[in-house]
Design a protein around this motif. Structure first.
Motif, PDB file in Angstrom:
ATOM      1  N   TYR A  92       0.833  -1.207   0.000  1.00  0.00           N
ATOM      2  CA  TYR A  92       0.000   0.000   0.000  1.00  0.00           C
ATOM      3  C   TYR A  92       0.866   1.254   0.000  1.00  0.00           C
ATOM      4  O   TYR A  92       0.588   2.222  -0.706  1.00  0.00           O
ATOM      5  N   ILE A 135      -5.435  -6.141  -1.006  1.00  0.00           N
ATOM      6  CA  ILE A 135      -6.182  -5.107  -0.288  1.00  0.00           C
ATOM      7  C   ILE A 135      -6.611  -5.626   1.078  1.00  0.00           C
ATOM      8  O   ILE A 135      -6.450  -4.967   2.098  1.00  0.00           O
ATOM      9  N   VAL A 139      -4.191  -3.237   3.102  1.00  0.00           N
ATOM     10  CA  VAL A 139      -4.888  -1.975   3.319  1.00  0.00           C
ATOM     11  C   VAL A 139      -5.687  -2.000   4.610  1.00  0.00           C
ATOM     12  O   VAL A 139      -5.896  -0.975   5.243  1.00  0.00           O
ATOM     13  N   GLY A 140      -6.122  -3.166   5.037  1.00  0.00           N
ATOM     14  CA  GLY A 140      -6.911  -3.257   6.246  1.00  0.00           C
ATOM     15  C   GLY A 140      -6.120  -3.216   7.522  1.00  0.00           C
ATOM     16  O   GLY A 140      -6.687  -3.226   8.602  1.00  0.00           O
ATOM     17  N   GLY A 168     -12.616   0.011  -5.900  1.00  0.00           N
ATOM     18  CA  GLY A 168     -11.894  -0.165  -4.648  1.00  0.00           C
ATOM     19  C   GLY A 168     -11.928  -1.590  -4.136  1.00  0.00           C
ATOM     20  O   GLY A 168     -11.040  -2.000  -3.382  1.00  0.00           O
ATOM     21  N   ARG A 169     -12.931  -2.333  -4.543  1.00  0.00           N
ATOM     22  CA  ARG A 169     -13.011  -3.739  -4.134  1.00  0.00           C
ATOM     23  C   ARG A 169     -12.309  -4.661  -5.123  1.00  0.00           C
ATOM     24  O   ARG A 169     -12.404  -5.881  -5.018  1.00  0.00           O
ATOM     25  N   TYR A 211     -10.640   3.817  -0.499  1.00  0.00           N
ATOM     26  CA  TYR A 211     -10.401   3.523   0.918  1.00  0.00           C
ATOM     27  C   TYR A 211     -10.267   4.799   1.737  1.00  0.00           C
ATOM     28  O   TYR A 211     -10.800   4.892   2.842  1.00  0.00           O
ATOM     29  N   GLU A 212      -9.546   5.781   1.195  1.00  0.00           N
ATOM     30  CA  GLU A 212      -9.326   7.010   1.962  1.00  0.00           C
ATOM     31  C   GLU A 212     -10.619   7.793   2.167  1.00  0.00           C
ATOM     32  O   GLU A 212     -10.741   8.555   3.126  1.00  0.00           O
ATOM     33  N   THR A 217     -14.598  -0.232   3.103  1.00  0.00           N
ATOM     34  CA  THR A 217     -13.980  -0.520   4.386  1.00  0.00           C
ATOM     35  C   THR A 217     -13.839  -2.022   4.509  1.00  0.00           C
ATOM     36  O   THR A 217     -14.520  -2.786   3.821  1.00  0.00           O
TER      37      THR A 217
END
Length: 220
Positions: A92, A135, A139-140, A168-169, A211-212, A217
């Protein structure tokens, strides 16, 4: 049209393997090799390659900082991150530094070549299956994404908001079309408009934006 490539990896066997692989393809030319991030930055300045295949973990300057410096410079070089999925927690960060995509070292050789060509063509490497895995894993994690409230996303339509969430997914244009019951061409147009409206360089930045802004989420 030949894609000029710099290989940046501190493992000589990795560089040698990629060099031999690309030598069999006339549209790919290795114009330099680097074993550190600092060397990669200097090579970009000296030879202006189309693509740098960039490892993350290297002695001295790592691939993330090297990517940031390359993308901040005047060159039009694009960076494709090469990483080991099971060990690297920095994908990321590399994408935020400006990398146009990522791949993992155990990918099929043909996929590696395809990734270089995709990035050289000005697109981003967001392979849906790999994207979703990365992701979810990177990212999580709170140590990867700064703990701050989501920033609002403005200036896009409700449909574009839906498309951004799907990007995003890790959805491809085909999958977006299926999810929203629209044509692939329409999905592609929505993505293109999002790139323009949000000032995003490529699809990778749209993933980060999703995400931002809190459109996507991950369950904790």
């Amino acid at each position: 049209m030949t894609v000029r490539v710099v290989l940046a990896d501190d493992q000589p066997l990795v560089r040698s393997g990629l060099r031999v692989l690309m030598a069999d393809h006339p549209d790919l030319e290795v114009v330099g090799e680097a074993c550190t991030g600092a060397e990669a930055v200097r090579l970009v300045r000296d030879v202006s390659p189309d693509v740098v295949v960039m490892d993350i973990r290297m002695p001295g300057m790592d691939g993330i900082e090297a990517t940031r410096l390359i993308m901040a410079g005047p060159a039009t070089t694009r960076v494709l991150v090469l990483t080991t999925f099971d060990e690297d927690d920095y994908v990321y960060g590399a994408l935020r530094a400006g990398a146009s995509g990522f791949m993992v070292k155990d990918m099929a050789l043909d996929d590696i070549l395809a990734a270089v060509r995709v990035v050289a063509a000005g697109d981003a490497l967001i392979a849906p299956g790999v994207t979703r895995r990365l992701i979810a894993d990177f990212v999580g994690r709170p140590e990867v994404v700064p703990a701050r409230p989501p920033r609002p996303v403005e200036g896009i339509t409700e449909r574009e908001r839906e498309v951004l969430a799907l990007v995003g997914r890790g959805r491809s244009n085909t999958e977006i079309a299926e999810d929203l019951f629209i044509t692939v061409a329409t999905a592609k147009s929505h993505v293109s408009r999002l790139l323009t409206k949000l000032g995003a360089r490529d699809r990778v930045q749209l993933v980060i934006t999703a995400y931002e802004t809190g459109l996507v989420t991950l369950p904790r």
